[in-house]
Scaffold this active site. Structure first.
Site, PDB file in Angstrom:
ATOM      1  N   ASP A 183       8.136   3.525   4.578  1.00  0.00           N
ATOM      2  CA  ASP A 183       7.522   3.175   5.861  1.00  0.00           C
ATOM      3  C   ASP A 183       6.762   4.380   6.387  1.00  0.00           C
ATOM      4  O   ASP A 183       7.192   5.526   6.195  1.00  0.00           O
ATOM      5  CB  ASP A 183       8.597   2.753   6.870  1.00  0.00           C
ATOM      6  CG  ASP A 183       9.211   1.401   6.536  1.00  0.00           C
ATOM      7  OD1 ASP A 183       8.498   0.540   6.002  1.00  0.00           O
ATOM      8  OD2 ASP A 183      10.402   1.223   6.837  1.00  0.00           O
ATOM      9  N   ASP A 231       4.631  -4.886   5.548  1.00  0.00           N
ATOM     10  CA  ASP A 231       5.262  -5.516   6.711  1.00  0.00           C
ATOM     11  C   ASP A 231       4.226  -6.169   7.622  1.00  0.00           C
ATOM     12  O   ASP A 231       4.472  -7.234   8.197  1.00  0.00           O
ATOM     13  CB  ASP A 231       6.074  -4.487   7.500  1.00  0.00           C
ATOM     14  CG  ASP A 231       7.200  -3.871   6.690  1.00  0.00           C
ATOM     15  OD1 ASP A 231       7.712  -4.545   5.770  1.00  0.00           O
ATOM     16  OD2 ASP A 231       7.569  -2.718   6.979  1.00  0.00           O
TER      17      ASP A 231
END
Length: 172
Positions: A129, A147
């Site tokens: 991330d 995402d």
């Protein structure tokens, strides 16, 4: 089967492969962005861009919002298998409904995002991330391009279902 349905099925094969190509492109973009931040930043490092947004490098061993991140490692394989099962279902639905643009775009975005994160789990044991939004001491969990694809795909899927329900109501 009526003639309109047959024509729709004939058109769906090229459409299907266009959707698959788009999913592959999304997976590639996801992997390139993750590779970039994984090489440019050290784990936990933050690069401030705006008063509410940083690039960062964090690893998520769980799912959305770090769900099950603290488990004993079984979650890696659970989410990997879940990603493959969801991808197989999405490919089946894409094949059957490739001519339905909004529905297929939604599925394609979800497919690209899901497989992008599956690749991370297989390659690293976690998801990379790098996008972090915050305000003062309130933080939204870090996330990545995959995402975003999954989220936008889910929103499009809801929009498509609401539009379909509205058409059915108007037709009755």
């Amino acid at each position: 089967m009526n003639q309109g349905k047959q024509a729709s099925n004939r058109l769906s094969a090229p459409d299907f492969w266009r959707w698959v190509a788009l999913a592959v492109l999304l997976i590639g973009l996801d992997q390139v962005t993750k590779y970039h931040f994984n090489t440019v930043l050290q784990y936990g490092q933050r690069m401030n861009l705006l008063p509410f947004f940083d690039f960062t490098l964090l690893y998520n061993e769980g799912a959305a919002f770090s769900f099950l991140a603290g488990a004993d490692g079984w979650q890696r394989w659970f989410f990997t298998v879940l990603g493959f099962v969801a991808s197989a279902l999405i490919l089946f639905l894409l094949r059957r409904h490739a001519a339905q643009r909004r529905f297929s775009l939604a599925l394609t975005l979800i497919l690209g995002g899901a497989l992008g994160n599956v690749i991370d789990r297989l390659q690293h044991g976690h998801v990379v991330d790098f996008l972090l939004f915050y305000w003062n001491n309130a933080y939204f969990p870090a996330f990545n391009f995959a995402d975003i694809c999954i989220t936008v795909g889910a929103i499009l899927l809801l929009w498509d279902e609401l539009a379909r329900a509205r058409r059915v109501r108007a037709g009755s």
